[in-house]
Each structure stands twice: as structure tokens, then as C-alpha cells.
Scaffold this motif. Structure first.
Motif, PDB file in Angstrom:
ATOM      1  N   LEU A  55       0.817  -1.212   0.000  1.00  0.00           N
ATOM      2  CA  LEU A  55       0.000   0.000   0.000  1.00  0.00           C
ATOM      3  C   LEU A  55       0.851   1.262   0.000  1.00  0.00           C
ATOM      4  O   LEU A  55       0.601   2.195  -0.778  1.00  0.00           O
ATOM      5  CB  LEU A  55      -0.938  -0.001   1.211  1.00  0.00           C
ATOM      6  N   VAL A  56       1.864   1.282   0.880  1.00  0.00           N
ATOM      7  CA  VAL A  56       2.678   2.496   0.955  1.00  0.00           C
ATOM      8  C   VAL A  56       3.534   2.664  -0.300  1.00  0.00           C
ATOM      9  O   VAL A  56       3.750   3.784  -0.776  1.00  0.00           O
ATOM     10  CB  VAL A  56       3.551   2.504   2.233  1.00  0.00           C
ATOM     11  N   LEU A  71       3.465   5.702  -2.901  1.00  0.00           N
ATOM     12  CA  LEU A  71       4.723   6.342  -3.270  1.00  0.00           C
ATOM     13  C   LEU A  71       4.933   6.294  -4.782  1.00  0.00           C
ATOM     14  O   LEU A  71       5.438   7.247  -5.391  1.00  0.00           O
ATOM     15  CB  LEU A  71       5.885   5.651  -2.558  1.00  0.00           C
ATOM     16  N   GLY A  72       4.528   5.170  -5.413  1.00  0.00           N
ATOM     17  CA  GLY A  72       4.638   5.057  -6.863  1.00  0.00           C
ATOM     18  C   GLY A  72       3.726   6.034  -7.591  1.00  0.00           C
ATOM     19  O   GLY A  72       4.117   6.623  -8.605  1.00  0.00           O
ATOM     20  N   VAL A  73       2.515   6.201  -7.075  1.00  0.00           N
ATOM     21  CA  VAL A  73       1.589   7.180  -7.662  1.00  0.00           C
ATOM     22  C   VAL A  73       2.182   8.584  -7.562  1.00  0.00           C
ATOM     23  O   VAL A  73       2.114   9.376  -8.505  1.00  0.00           O
ATOM     24  CB  VAL A  73       0.216   7.117  -6.967  1.00  0.00           C
ATOM     25  N   VAL A  97       5.309  13.177 -10.172  1.00  0.00           N
ATOM     26  CA  VAL A  97       6.568  13.917 -10.330  1.00  0.00           C
ATOM     27  C   VAL A  97       7.103  13.767 -11.753  1.00  0.00           C
ATOM     28  O   VAL A  97       7.521  14.742 -12.385  1.00  0.00           O
ATOM     29  CB  VAL A  97       7.610  13.420  -9.307  1.00  0.00           C
ATOM     30  N   ILE A  98       7.083  12.521 -12.279  1.00  0.00           N
ATOM     31  CA  ILE A  98       7.598  12.270 -13.628  1.00  0.00           C
ATOM     32  C   ILE A  98       6.802  13.042 -14.669  1.00  0.00           C
ATOM     33  O   ILE A  98       7.374  13.670 -15.574  1.00  0.00           O
ATOM     34  CB  ILE A  98       7.568  10.764 -13.936  1.00  0.00           C
ATOM     35  N   ILE A 114      -1.615  -1.093 -13.687  1.00  0.00           N
ATOM     36  CA  ILE A 114      -3.032  -1.173 -14.086  1.00  0.00           C
ATOM     37  C   ILE A 114      -3.680   0.205 -14.059  1.00  0.00           C
ATOM     38  O   ILE A 114      -4.381   0.595 -15.004  1.00  0.00           O
ATOM     39  CB  ILE A 114      -3.790  -2.145 -13.156  1.00  0.00           C
ATOM     40  N   ILE A 115      -3.432   0.957 -12.987  1.00  0.00           N
ATOM     41  CA  ILE A 115      -4.004   2.308 -12.866  1.00  0.00           C
ATOM     42  C   ILE A 115      -3.500   3.201 -13.991  1.00  0.00           C
ATOM     43  O   ILE A 115      -4.278   3.944 -14.612  1.00  0.00           O
ATOM     44  CB  ILE A 115      -3.657   2.916 -11.487  1.00  0.00           C
ATOM     45  N   TRP A 116      -2.202   3.114 -14.279  1.00  0.00           N
ATOM     46  CA  TRP A 116      -1.613   3.979 -15.314  1.00  0.00           C
ATOM     47  C   TRP A 116      -2.156   3.590 -16.700  1.00  0.00           C
ATOM     48  O   TRP A 116      -2.417   4.464 -17.528  1.00  0.00           O
ATOM     49  CB  TRP A 116      -0.104   3.885 -15.289  1.00  0.00           C
ATOM     50  N   TYR A 117      -2.313   2.290 -16.952  1.00  0.00           N
ATOM     51  CA  TYR A 117      -2.839   1.846 -18.249  1.00  0.00           C
ATOM     52  C   TYR A 117      -4.249   2.395 -18.464  1.00  0.00           C
ATOM     53  O   TYR A 117      -4.577   2.907 -19.547  1.00  0.00           O
ATOM     54  CB  TYR A 117      -2.843   0.317 -18.307  1.00  0.00           C
TER      55      TYR A 117
END
Length: 297
Positions: A26-27, A31-33, A38-39, A244-247
Motif C-alpha cells: 500500500l505504501v 509512493l509510486g503514484v 513527479v515524472i 493497471i491504474i496507469w494503463y
């Protein structure tokens, strides 16, 4: 009775492992989101930098002896820019006719009689490499370099727009870094607490091995290996969730599915998950190695 206790302990350990993996996943997902934000903020900043053009206007050649060589001289100068300077990403030649067409569009004049053509000089429009430009001072330096060539009459750039964009980029980057630091501290605390709960369930096993003469390195090795595997598993789960979220998001609003920077983000999430799990396991296990037997209860 002992079998019942063994089943109970195994159930607790299994439950603690699941809790650790879910907590880390989860964390790391959050952090990835944040990393994606940022990217993409950086990509948008580079897009804005590319929109800031520098235009160098050529001198009008009056000498009839070199008048026929004017176009070749200008093209030769443009080609030399790409070779000499790495801060130039691309160039576009604008002839007198092209400049007149652009002026007509900007002024909204359709009637030829109301518009005097060929009064606009030819120029080269320069797009800067955003990865090579970090400040307004560099823009001023580039303008000076371009204007020093005798073939160039004037160099223009929208400096005020550049100042505004660079100030906005610096502010966004600063606050993103602040929030990233705060969030990372929260992440470490949450994961460390989950690991400590897991080690707490094994405190009697740790003390038993210590009492029969096992060295601390021997005692801690299986815990560290297990922690690294749990961190790796949690990282993979988090990366799959982010993917999955990014796709879904990228296909819906028309963004690129893959950015080369995503590779660094994936590596960072895997490394962060494993390292935090390792260090948290190390600190938690070390704590129980130092406890006396009566302090375990």
C-alpha cells in the motif's frame, strides 16, 4: 495441546506476513503514484520549455555579388547550429514568404492590397533542448552567442514568459520534493511498525536460539532473507497495481503508456521495498536479541 499451539503460532506468523506484505504494498503503491505525478510534472515542464522559441533574424543582403548566395549561406548557418551547440534540439527555417503568411494570420488581414509582402526578413526558429537549459541566464547567453554572428541582425525570445515558466517549475519542484520527503518518512514508519509486529510474534523463537548458543548472525539471517522476499513481493504487487491504474488512465486521456523514466521508478520501488524491509527487520530483531528473558512477557 502442543499441536494446537503450533497451529496457532503458524497462523499468527502467516497473518503477520500477510499484514507486512499488504502494508508495504500500500505504501509503495502510494509512493509510486506520487512518483508518476513527479515524472509527468517533469515531462510537462519539458513540454513548456520546448514551446519557448528563440528566433534569429537574418540580415538583408544588399550586395548583388553575394545576393544569389544568400539562401545557401543561411542554410549553411542553420546546419552549423545543430553541429556546434548541444542545447539546440531543432531548427526551422522561415523564408520571407513564410514570414508574410504568418504575419497575415497574426494580423487577420486577407486583402492582399492592404498587406505589404516581403517586408519581413527570413529567420531561423530555434527549439531548445529542455534537458540542457536550467535557467534564464542560459537563455541570455544563447541569445548573445547567436547575435555575434554577422549574418544575424537580431535575436528575439519571449523572456518574460520564460521567467514565469522557470519560476513556476522551480516552485513546483521544490514543493514536490518537500512532500516526497515527508511522505517517505511516513512510509518508513508504517513499514517499520508492521515488521516489528511480525518479529514480535517470533520473539520466543529468537530468545530460544540465543539461549542454546546460536550466534546473532545465524539467528538474524533467516529473518533478513524472509524480510527481503516479503519486500520484493510487496514491491511487485505495488508495481502491478500502479501499472493497471496507469494503463487505464493513459488509454483514457491519451498519454504515452511508457516513459523511459518509468524504468527508474520501478527499480526505485523494488529497491525501496527490499531495503526498508531489510532494515526494519534488522532493527526489530536486534531489539529482541538484546532483551532479557523476563522482558519478553
Amino acid at each position: 495441546m502442543s499441536k494446537t499451539n503450533d497451529k496457532y503460532e503458524k497462523g499468527r506468523l502467516r497473518s503477520s506476513n500477510i499484514t507486512v506484505v499488504i502494508s508495504i504494498s500500500l505504501v509503495l503503491f502510494l509512493l509510486g503514484v506520487f512518483g508518476l505525478i513527479v515524472i509527468n510534472a517533469q515531462s510537462y515542464a519539458e513540454h513548456l520549455k520546448r514551446e519557448l522559441k528563440i528566433e534569429a533574424y537574418f540580415n538583408d543582403v544588399d550586395d548583388p555579388k553575394i545576393k544569389d548566395k544568400e539562401l545557401s549561406m543561411q542554410k549553411e548557418y542553420i546546419d552549423s547550429l545543430k553541429i556546434k551547440y548541444d542545447f539546440i534540439e531543432s531548427t526551422k527555417y522561415i523564408s520571407k514568404d513564410d514570414a508574410s503568411k504568418i504575419a497575415k494570420q497574426d494580423l487577420g488581414i486577407d486583402d492582399v492590397e492592404l498587406f505589404e509582402a516581403n517586408i519581413y526578413p527570413p529567420s531561423v526558429q530555434i527549439t531548445l533542448n529542455p534537458k540542457k537549459i536550467d535557467s534564464i541566464e542560459q537563455i541570455d547567453s544563447i541569445n548573445n552567442i547567436l547575435s555575434q554572428n554577422p549574418i544575424i541582425e537580431e535575436v528575439k525570445s519571449d523572456k518574460q514568459a520564460m521567467v514565469t515558466i522557470y519560476q513556476s517549475i522551480n516552485k513546483i519542484t521544490f514543493w514536490l520534493m518537500i512532500f516526497a520527503g515527508i511522505f517517505l518518512v511516513i512510509v518508513i514508519i508504517l513499514i517499520n511498525n508492521s515488521i516489528r509486529l511480525k518479529i514480535y510474534a517470533k520473539r520466543f523463537s529468537i530468545k530460544t536460539m540465543q539461549l542454546v548458543g546460536a550466534r546473532r548472525r545465524f539467528i538474524m539471517k533467516p529473518f533478513l532473507l524472509e524480510g527481503a522476499l516479503l519486500g520484493l513481493l510487496a514491491s511487485i504487487i505495488a508495481i502491478l497495481g500502479i501499472g493497471i491504474i496507469w494503463y487505464l488512465l493513459a488509454t483514457k486521456i491519451g498519454l504515452l503508456l511508457w516513459n523511459p523514466t518509468f524504468g527508474y521508478l520501478i527499480a526505485a520501488l523494488i529497491g525501496l521495498g527490499v531495503l526498508i524491509a531489510l532494515f526494519s527487520t534488522l532493527f526489530a530483531a536486534w531489539r529482541y536479541l538484546k532483551l532479557k528473558t523476563d522482558q519478553l512477557y
